[in-house]
Design a protein around this motif. Structure first.
Motif, PDB file in Angstrom:
ATOM      1  N   ASN A 244      -6.154  -4.628   1.416  1.00 49.95           N
ATOM      2  CA  ASN A 244      -5.552  -4.254   2.329  1.00 49.95           C
ATOM      3  C   ASN A 244      -4.693  -5.328   3.228  1.00 49.95           C
ATOM      4  OD1 ASN A 244      -4.571  -2.782   5.313  1.00 49.95           O
ATOM      5  ND2 ASN A 244      -3.925  -1.300   3.807  1.00 49.95           N
ATOM      6  N   ARG A 248      -0.939  -5.156   1.327  1.00 54.10           N
ATOM      7  CA  ARG A 248      -0.393  -3.909   2.025  1.00 54.10           C
ATOM      8  C   ARG A 248       1.019  -4.519   2.239  1.00 54.10           C
ATOM      9  NH1 ARG A 248       1.217  -3.285   6.761  1.00 54.10           N
ATOM     10  NH2 ARG A 248       2.363  -1.317   7.314  1.00 54.10           N
ATOM     11  N   GLN A 367      -4.020  -6.058   8.831  1.00 55.26           N
ATOM     12  CA  GLN A 367      -2.703  -5.511   9.240  1.00 55.26           C
ATOM     13  C   GLN A 367      -2.534  -4.747  10.248  1.00 55.26           C
ATOM     14  OE1 GLN A 367       0.007  -5.483   6.251  1.00 55.26           O
ATOM     15  NE2 GLN A 367      -1.078  -7.032   4.991  1.00 55.26           N
TER      16      GLN A 367
ATOM     17  N   THR B 411      -8.412   0.621   7.083  1.00 51.08           N
ATOM     18  CA  THR B 411      -7.090  -0.170   6.312  1.00 51.08           C
ATOM     19  C   THR B 411      -5.947   0.759   6.927  1.00 51.08           C
ATOM     20  OG1 THR B 411      -7.180   1.169   4.286  1.00 51.08           O
ATOM     21  CG2 THR B 411      -8.562  -0.749   4.291  1.00 51.08           C
TER      22      THR B 411
END
Lengths: 413, 413
Positions: A244, A248, A367, B411
């Motif tokens: 991720n 992502r 993220q 995530t």
């Protein structure tokens, strides 16, 4: 530009004293004017697009420049969502009573005049202006020259909204020229009429602003972020977080650029971690151990540890210990966002304490480096400096403070 | 200087990670070394004094330069009192949980390397170095050239104390030269190795630093402070506050320089207020109405409203309303400290909200503008800027912050 600076400074004082209701009414009027002026804004955008296409830049550049009714609606929606945020001005940040009876409060106040220099994304015009206004600040906006007409049309709509709500249109002004000298004037501080500059755009813009600005800058040059898979990491969690953090969205500043795998878990964790990245289409550049884990891994050079790819590429290496991981991040990182994956609480606490980055995470993806994910509602950018603002810069960080003291005749002995 | 910058930056990282106990042990060792090295420090001071007396500056200048056993003891005491303050690093400034379960904390971190440029007051060497260290920062200190030997002897004692406690002596370094080019190097930021500069001294020093520094500055250029006696003021309270604000100590930055008396109470309040000042030996320069109130009043010129006397002189005028008082303060003030005297709560709240100064007071003397009076224990100075620090700059304002996020495998969707 000097005259612009003086006018916006004068407007800043009016905005600073505006009530929460007054500012929110202006934000709603601004959004409404953006909607009612949609035809004019889209026509201006069509001219910008025609010029840009004639010059032939890349597809992504053109895509960011395009406005259509849906995107314009989203821009107006964003202004309204900023109106819905709690008012950051007047918050009591601390309150204490002195033995002599003085009641001291530290209260949030506006910062003043904020300069925002951005590239050709018309939506930033509305977004940045609205965030500044919400925090009681005036704004001087400098748009990328390719989006100049679009930005000007949006800024004019915002000015109309401000005036409808009884606030001066000078509170949010777009620099009314494409002349590049205007940027230099802003970097020099407009004779004291600019309090802080926020650059929003690519690395070369940010680098120039950080290098040349004579006023404070809220920015990050790059997000050279690490995920460190510690010896105590759960493999499945590590795989999900690493995938991720890198994949992502690879073009955002919170994406991971380097994977550090501890020697203590390399035998079990390294190959699965690298495979999940490779299988997802991520190129991996690794040290010798990482290269041995999968034949698809390319060799990493020293330059790779210093590279913010912003792409489906990651550098990866084995580290002998937490200390080596900390040293690697200190040496190569950009103090933006770094994460440790581990079930070892002591290792996690050391990482959280010792990594000197705006955002440090334990068992979570890099993220999440985003004002929205922090619950700030909106952000004007992410800052890696240590002065005033750090991390996602939302409306609260666009304020200053003062001390308000209530007495009953106290004099100082 | 470039080498000095690099060494202090390296030390800053060690100090940033030091525990509260480690820093306090160093502060106590520094104080002890100042005491045990008293003879050497006093001998250095005697050399400084001999040179200074040969050049023949004013008595006040010489007095500030003099060290004796009692003053040296007070310097060591001050370092110990800084050790006794709560540790500002690691404070949790905010804590929130996101719907996805992420636990986000905003925690105080050190700022980095702080440059302090001061005039010939040897005590500032210890004071400034100790305050920076307490907040986990390293410090580069530039002493006035007349106190160079005294400051160096104190800095050496502090370095010995640091090393005794296991911290690097490079964490607090005095610029080891009287060469004025060193100041220019500091103002340029020492190749990124200086994060903020604090000038402590007279107006010309502060002006130069504010004008030339390429790094943030915590300072005030002047304290052009006002006391506004509103129509709703109690006369006895107003007399006490005005007299104290002006005359308690006239040379401090929190002293009042201008008295504004509202027309609404002028008939009853003006003459007693002016008389109490004149009777205390304060010269009064007033507008026509104030001149008529007492024959001892001299006429004020426009220049008087802009003058920080730092002496037993005050300018005084009648204002027609709260609005005129607010406009006068905005026009002529220095955003330092301003006070309203009134029993009218609504007027007080407007004054507290609308006066854009670091410290605004209601029914209290402007002389409370002092970190000690705020309970900060000690201050490195008072700032009138709006970025990062404002008002008295104590150890808390010598910190930055970062976000610490604890997850369980989150995530980002």
């Amino acid at each position: 530009m000097a005259d612009l600076g003086r006018r916006v400074r004068a407007a800043a004082r009016q905005v600073a004293l505006a009530s929460a209701e007054g500012k929110n009414a202006a934000l709603h009027a601004m959004a409404a004017c953006i909607r009612t002026r949609a035809d004019a804004i889209l026509a201006a955008n069509a001219e910008d697009l025609a010029d840009a296409r004639a010059k032939g830049p890349s597809g992504a550049f053109i895509d960011r420049l395009i406005l259509n009714p849906e995107r314009l609606d989203a821009i107006a929606d964003a202004v309204e969502s900023i109106a819905a945020l709690p008012d950051p001005v007047g918050r009591v940040l601390a309150r204490f009573e002195r033995p002599n009876g003085l009641q001291i409060e530290r209260v949030a106040t506006p910062l003043g005049v904020i300069g925002v220099i951005f590239e050709s994304r018309p939506n930033v015009t509305a977004d940045a202006g609205a965030l500044c206004l919400k925090a009681g600040n005036a704004a001087i906006l400098r748009a990328g020259s390719e989006s100049f007409r679009s930005s000007l049309a949006i800024a004019e709509a915002m000015g109309e909204g401000l005036e409808q709500a009884g606030l001066p249109a000078d509170a949010i002004r777009l620099v009314p020229t494409r002349d590049r000298a205007a940027v230099g004037a802003m970097l020099s501080g407009l004779d004291g009429n600019l309090d802080v500059i926020v650059p929003r755009g690519g690395k070369s813009l940010v680098a120039r602003v950080q290098e040349e600005a004579r006023v404070p800058v809220f920015a990050h040059l790059e997000g050279l972020n690490h995920v460190y898979v510690h010896g105590g990491a759960d493999l499945e969690m590590a795989k999900e977080i690493v995938l991720n953090a890198k994949m992502r969205r690879t073009g955002v500043c919170g994406s991971a650029e380097t994977l550090l795998v501890d020697q203590a878990c390399a035998e079990t964790h390294l190959k699965p971690l690298i495979s999940v990245l490779l299988d997802a289409g991520c190129a991996v550049r690794g040290d010798e151990a990482v290269q041995m884990a999968d034949s698809r891994v390319a060799p990493a050079t020293d330059e790779d540890w210093r590279t913010e790819y912003l792409d489906a590429i990651i550098s990866a290496r084995i580290v002998d210990s937490l200390d080596v991981a900390l040293a690697h991040i200190e040496t190569y990182g950009s103090h933006h966002t770094d994460s440790i994956v581990t079930n070892d609480a002591a290792a996690a606490e050391r990482f959280l304490a010792e990594v000197d980055s705006a955002i440090v995470l334990h068992n979570a993806s890099t993220q999440f480096a985003d004002g929205g994910e922090f619950g700030f509602g909106a952000e004007i950018g992410i800052a890696t400096g240590r002065m005033h603002a750090r991390g996602p810069v939302g409306v609260e960080q666009l304020t200053s403070f003062k001390y308000r003291i209530r007495g009953s005749g106290q004099t100082r002995p």
